[in-house]
Design a protein around this motif. Structure first.
Motif, mmCIF file in Angstrom:
data_model
loop_
_atom_site.group_PDB
_atom_site.id
_atom_site.type_symbol
_atom_site.label_atom_id
_atom_site.label_comp_id
_atom_site.label_asym_id
_atom_site.label_seq_id
_atom_site.Cartn_x
_atom_site.Cartn_y
_atom_site.Cartn_z
ATOM 1 N N LEU A 1 -18.024 -16.077 4.358
ATOM 2 C CA LEU A 1 -17.438 -15.513 5.571
ATOM 3 C C LEU A 1 -16.256 -14.632 5.198
ATOM 4 C CD1 LEU A 1 -16.873 -15.306 8.658
ATOM 5 C CD2 LEU A 1 -15.519 -17.414 8.407
ATOM 6 N N VAL A 2 -16.206 -13.450 5.783
ATOM 7 C CA VAL A 2 -15.041 -12.572 5.662
ATOM 8 C C VAL A 2 -14.499 -12.330 7.063
ATOM 9 C CG1 VAL A 2 -14.190 -10.289 5.021
ATOM 10 C CG2 VAL A 2 -15.886 -11.445 3.567
ATOM 11 N N VAL A 3 -13.263 -12.718 7.298
ATOM 12 C CA VAL A 3 -12.588 -12.418 8.561
ATOM 13 C C VAL A 3 -11.693 -11.213 8.311
ATOM 14 C CG1 VAL A 3 -10.988 -13.226 10.332
ATOM 15 C CG2 VAL A 3 -12.664 -14.811 9.347
ATOM 16 N N ALA A 4 -11.923 -10.152 9.048
ATOM 17 C CA ALA A 4 -11.182 -8.898 8.866
ATOM 18 C C ALA A 4 -10.350 -8.641 10.115
ATOM 19 C CB ALA A 4 -12.153 -7.745 8.619
ATOM 20 N N ALA B 1 -14.543 -9.965 -3.634
ATOM 21 C CA ALA B 1 -15.989 -10.180 -3.541
ATOM 22 C C ALA B 1 -16.501 -10.969 -4.737
ATOM 23 C CB ALA B 1 -16.709 -8.841 -3.431
ATOM 24 N N ASP B 2 -16.014 -10.629 -5.940
ATOM 25 C CA ASP B 2 -16.423 -11.353 -7.145
ATOM 26 C C ASP B 2 -16.093 -12.840 -7.018
ATOM 27 O OD1 ASP B 2 -17.135 -8.885 -8.196
ATOM 28 O OD2 ASP B 2 -15.379 -8.730 -9.500
ATOM 29 N N ASN B 3 -14.891 -13.136 -6.554
ATOM 30 C CA ASN B 3 -14.451 -14.522 -6.468
ATOM 31 C C ASN B 3 -15.182 -15.281 -5.370
ATOM 32 O OD1 ASN B 3 -12.739 -13.884 -8.546
ATOM 33 N ND2 ASN B 3 -10.887 -13.804 -7.294
ATOM 34 N N LEU B 4 -15.417 -14.634 -4.236
ATOM 35 C CA LEU B 4 -16.187 -15.274 -3.168
ATOM 36 C C LEU B 4 -17.590 -15.611 -3.652
ATOM 37 C CD1 LEU B 4 -15.146 -13.087 -0.097
ATOM 38 C CD2 LEU B 4 -14.644 -15.521 -0.400
ATOM 39 N N ALA C 1 -14.651 -18.483 2.199
ATOM 40 C CA ALA C 1 -14.149 -17.492 3.144
ATOM 41 C C ALA C 1 -13.017 -16.698 2.523
ATOM 42 C CB ALA C 1 -13.665 -18.166 4.432
ATOM 43 N N GLY C 2 -12.870 -15.459 2.982
ATOM 44 C CA GLY C 2 -11.790 -14.589 2.561
ATOM 45 C C GLY C 2 -11.334 -13.714 3.713
ATOM 46 N N LEU D 1 -20.482 -7.293 -2.613
ATOM 47 C CA LEU D 1 -21.332 -8.459 -2.385
ATOM 48 C C LEU D 1 -22.808 -8.072 -2.387
ATOM 49 C CD1 LEU D 1 -19.309 -10.312 0.398
ATOM 50 C CD2 LEU D 1 -19.652 -11.100 -1.947
ATOM 51 N N SER D 2 -23.124 -6.954 -1.755
ATOM 52 C CA SER D 2 -24.512 -6.493 -1.728
ATOM 53 C C SER D 2 -25.035 -6.236 -3.132
ATOM 54 C CB SER D 2 -24.633 -5.226 -0.879
ATOM 55 O OG SER D 2 -24.315 -5.488 0.472
#
Length: 201
Positions: free
Chosen positions: A74-77, A182-185, A116-117, A30-31
């Motif tokens: 948003l990424v929930v890990a 990340a690409d899809n988000l 979100a992912g 993402l960065s």
């Protein structure tokens, strides 16, 4: 564009987190797109139980809520424990429940036009169940879940080494899937920025 990672490990800082390590594969990608990424380890905060945005004195959830509203991604890990999301992940989702009744200036739920992912780690299976539970909750709240917006790593049946201990098995797949996540988000977040959803009918 901004992204927030909520790491729902049970391990307080500065203890190393397998979940954080895999999430960093996603955030690095993402960065690379110029997304400003920040993260929070929820277990380090005093997050009161409940389904409200602000539970009063000492509750540190409102600061996380503000960061959610500043982020398009948003990424929930979460680790897998007993085949389920961690208790910290459940607490986070319960507090996010309040967002279902919060609206923006156009009367849209505040999670609309955000994506979100999910990132999951564990040394036994259950990852798809955890992904399904967290993704379903986020969709209920109003987030858009792109196709293949997840990655996971697990060792397989029985106890064994953790993600940070196992340097080869499954890592290439988990990392490749994380980059695709990340690409899809990022792609869907950009699309929603250009063509936002309107208020519910």
């Amino acid at each position: 564009m901004k992204a927030l990672v909520i790491n729902c490990t049970l391990k307080p800082s500065p203890e190393p987190s397998n979940t954080e390590a895999l999430a960093e594969v996603v955030t690095a990608r993402l960065s690379g797109y110029g997304v400003q990424v920040s993260s929070v380890r929820a277990v380090d905060l005093d997050i009161a139980p409940g389904v409200v945005t602000d539970a009063g004195d000492g509750d540190e959830w409102p600061g996380v809520h503000d960061r959610l509203l500043e982020s398009e991604i948003l990424v929930v890990a979460s680790p897998t424990w007993l085949g389920r999301p961690s208790s910290v992940a459940q607490r986070v989702l319960e507090r996010m429940d309040a967002m279902m009744t919060e609206t923006d200036d156009e009367e849209r739920p505040v999670a609309y036009n955000r994506v979100a992912g999910v990132v999951v780690t564990g040394n036994e299976d259950g990852a798809h169940h955890v992904i399904s539970e967290i993704s379903g909750a986020l969709a209920d709240i109003g987030y858009t879940i792109p196709g293949q917006a997840w990655t996971y790593w697990h060792l397989g049946p029985g106890p064994g080494p953790d993600y940070l201990d196992e340097e080869e098995k499954g890592r290439d797949w988990a990392h490749s899937t994380g980059r695709t996540m990340a690409d899809n988000l990022h792609g869907v977040a950009r699309a929603l920025t250009s063509h936002p959803l309107g208020p519910p009918g």
